[in-house]
Design an enzyme around this catalytic site. Structure first.
Site, PDB file in Angstrom:
ATOM      1  N   SER A  69      -1.214  -0.806 -13.056  1.00 34.91           N
ATOM      2  CA  SER A  69      -2.946  -0.014 -13.391  1.00 34.91           C
ATOM      3  C   SER A  69      -2.579   1.623 -13.519  1.00 34.91           C
ATOM      4  CB  SER A  69      -3.784  -0.515 -12.735  1.00 34.91           C
ATOM      5  OG  SER A  69      -4.045  -0.216 -11.638  1.00 34.91           O
TER       6      SER A  69
ATOM      7  N   GLY B  68      -3.922  -5.285 -12.599  1.00 39.51           N
ATOM      8  CA  GLY B  68      -2.476  -5.322 -12.051  1.00 39.51           C
ATOM      9  C   GLY B  68      -2.688  -4.397 -11.002  1.00 39.51           C
TER      10      GLY B  68
ATOM     11  N   GLU C 180       0.216  -1.636   7.185  1.00 36.89           N
ATOM     12  CA  GLU C 180       0.425  -2.420   6.401  1.00 36.89           C
ATOM     13  C   GLU C 180       2.527  -2.465   7.513  1.00 36.89           C
ATOM     14  OE1 GLU C 180       0.800  -2.998   2.565  1.00 36.89           O
ATOM     15  OE2 GLU C 180      -1.062  -3.822   3.048  1.00 36.89           O
TER      16      GLU C 180
ATOM     17  N   ASN D  57     -11.820   2.870   3.895  1.00 37.44           N
ATOM     18  CA  ASN D  57     -12.991   2.695   3.028  1.00 37.44           C
ATOM     19  C   ASN D  57     -14.010   2.773   3.711  1.00 37.44           C
ATOM     20  OD1 ASN D  57     -12.455   0.071   3.923  1.00 37.44           O
ATOM     21  ND2 ASN D  57     -11.601  -0.410   1.815  1.00 37.44           N
TER      22      ASN D  57
ATOM     23  N   ASP E  91      -9.933  -5.057 -12.462  1.00 36.44           N
ATOM     24  CA  ASP E  91      -8.730  -5.971 -11.439  1.00 36.44           C
ATOM     25  C   ASP E  91      -8.408  -4.412 -10.648  1.00 36.44           C
ATOM     26  OD1 ASP E  91      -6.759  -6.269  -9.767  1.00 36.44           O
ATOM     27  OD2 ASP E  91      -5.515  -6.755 -10.872  1.00 36.44           O
TER      28      ASP E  91
ATOM     29  N   ASP F 172      -4.886   2.840  -2.904  1.00 39.39           N
ATOM     30  CA  ASP F 172      -4.080   3.321  -3.063  1.00 39.39           C
ATOM     31  C   ASP F 172      -3.641   4.537  -4.151  1.00 39.39           C
ATOM     32  OD1 ASP F 172      -3.415   1.491  -0.682  1.00 39.39           O
ATOM     33  OD2 ASP F 172      -2.963   0.074  -1.939  1.00 39.39           O
TER      34      ASP F 172
ATOM     35  N   LYS G 100       0.848  -0.917  -0.142  1.00 37.11           N
ATOM     36  CA  LYS G 100       0.336   0.105   0.108  1.00 37.11           C
ATOM     37  C   LYS G 100       0.645   0.873  -0.129  1.00 37.11           C
ATOM     38  CE  LYS G 100      -3.718  -2.836   2.326  1.00 37.11           C
ATOM     39  NZ  LYS G 100      -4.245  -2.943   0.871  1.00 37.11           N
TER      40      LYS G 100
ATOM     41  N   THR H  91     -14.150   6.336   1.772  1.00 36.14           N
ATOM     42  CA  THR H  91     -14.239   5.906  -0.131  1.00 36.14           C
ATOM     43  C   THR H  91     -14.822   4.931  -0.318  1.00 36.14           C
ATOM     44  OG1 THR H  91     -11.776   4.235   0.158  1.00 36.14           O
ATOM     45  CG2 THR H  91     -11.471   6.975  -0.808  1.00 36.14           C
TER      46      THR H  91
HETATM   47  O1  RIB Z   1      -3.643  -1.743  -1.309  1.00 34.71           O
HETATM   48  C1  RIB Z   1      -3.752  -2.826  -2.317  1.00 34.71           C
HETATM   49  C2  RIB Z   1      -2.001  -3.637  -1.953  1.00 34.71           C
HETATM   50  O2  RIB Z   1      -2.548  -4.447  -0.672  1.00 34.71           O
HETATM   51  C3  RIB Z   1      -1.205  -4.374  -2.607  1.00 34.71           C
HETATM   52  O3  RIB Z   1      -0.537  -3.802  -3.906  1.00 34.71           O
HETATM   53  C4  RIB Z   1      -0.958  -5.850  -1.809  1.00 34.71           C
HETATM   54  O4  RIB Z   1       0.329  -5.864  -1.692  1.00 34.71           O
HETATM   55  C5  RIB Z   1      -1.254  -5.230  -0.525  1.00 34.71           C
HETATM   56  O5  RIB Z   1      -0.365  -4.242  -0.070  1.00 34.71           O
END
Ligand code: RIB
Length: 288
Positions: free
Chosen positions: A286, A282, A140, A184, A241, A247, A41, A215
């Protein structure tokens, strides 16, 4: 000269399987295709801002595996400064992802080196970078690190954006260090303990010491003001996708905010970019 944006957060390698159906317990299925790419993220948000032309600095932590060099090269190729990347022994972060026929994803993050990021080094990086206008973070990396870094940044007049993903309960004290909280709908539910609806957005907004945007996926986003909500609809698109769309919203919002645009105009641009991103496969691949 653009203002400086700093993102602290995760870098992952996304391993995306596209499949019409998600396997049930004990079931083996054939999928349609596979794509490996750059994710995490934090990384996605930094790359989105970099692609928009922002002066972006990434604070993240990588392992000493094959992903280290390619990740650093990817940041550089996307206009993201890599001088403050921390390195440790062991594995970098990875994220196996399933995307179904409707474009919805299921993600498992294995944090690896993301869990080893050092708060004091990150604060030294922020001092060294200097004059940061916007700091962006997510969940994360360990929350203790976020806490120290956001406390330092806010007390040094940096505008801070926090995207509480994946969702975690946030302490009131941590929220004191946040200027913009952007969950979100699912994250809103977990953080606030309330269903995501208009009344509850207003209610939660009264309880927290920062600005709130929620969001809403294909429905866009909502800006929550003192006693009114402002909705920003998303254009109708063919979603292939949705990975990384949130992000893309955050990276765009951060860039637009750093350019001193109004929150309303920042949200409009962010909704537009996030909607564009779901039309391609992707995560970072993307973005445009
Ligand atoms: O928000 C999408 C992301 O969540 C992905 O890229 C994955 O790696 C996780 O971190």
């Amino acid at each position: 000269m653009s203002s400086k944006i700093c993102v602290i957060g995760s870098s992952n390698i996304d391993q995306i399987a596209y499949t019409k159906n998600i396997p049930a317990d004990g079931e083996t299925l054939f999928g349609d295709s596979f794509q490996m790419g750059f994710g995490g993220k934090g990384a996605n948000q930094a790359v989105m801002a970099g692609l928009l032309g922002a002066d972006v600095y990434m604070i993240t932590c990588l392992g000493d595996d094959v992903y280290k060099e390619m990740t650093i090269n990817n940041y550089e190729a996307n206009n993201v400064n890599t001088d403050h990347i921390q390195l440790v022994k062991g594995a970098s972060g990875v994220a196996p992802i399933w995307v179904d026929a409707t474009g919805q994803n299921r993600i498992i993050v294995i944090p690896g080196a993301n869990n080893e990021i050092d708060a004091q080094k990150a604060i030294s990086s922020i001092e060294e970078i200097g004059d940061i206008s916007v700091l962006v973070g997510q969940c994360e990396i360990p929350m203790e690190v976020n806490h120290e870094v956001f406390q330092y940044a806010k007390s040094n007049s940096v505008t801070t954006i926090f995207n509480p993903a994946p969702a975690k309960k946030l302490e009131r004290e941590f929220l004191e260090h946040i200027s913009w909280l952007i969950p979100n709908e699912n994250e809103f539910e977990l953080i606030s303990g309330m269903e995501p609806n208009d009344d509850n957005f207003l209610k939660f907004n009264e309880e927290i010491p920062c600005n709130l945007i929620v969001t809403l996926g294909e429905k866009g986003a909502v800006l929550v003001d003192e006693n009114k909500t402002y909705y920003f609809d998303a254009p109708s698109v063919n979603a292939i996708d949705t990975t990384g769309a949130g992000d893309s919203f955050i990276g765009t919002f951060a860039y637009e905010l750093s350019e001193s645009n109004s929150p309303e105009s920042c949200i409009k641009k962010a909704v537009e970019k996030a909607s564009q991103s779901v039309t391609k496969k992707g995560t970072q691949s993307s973005y445009s």
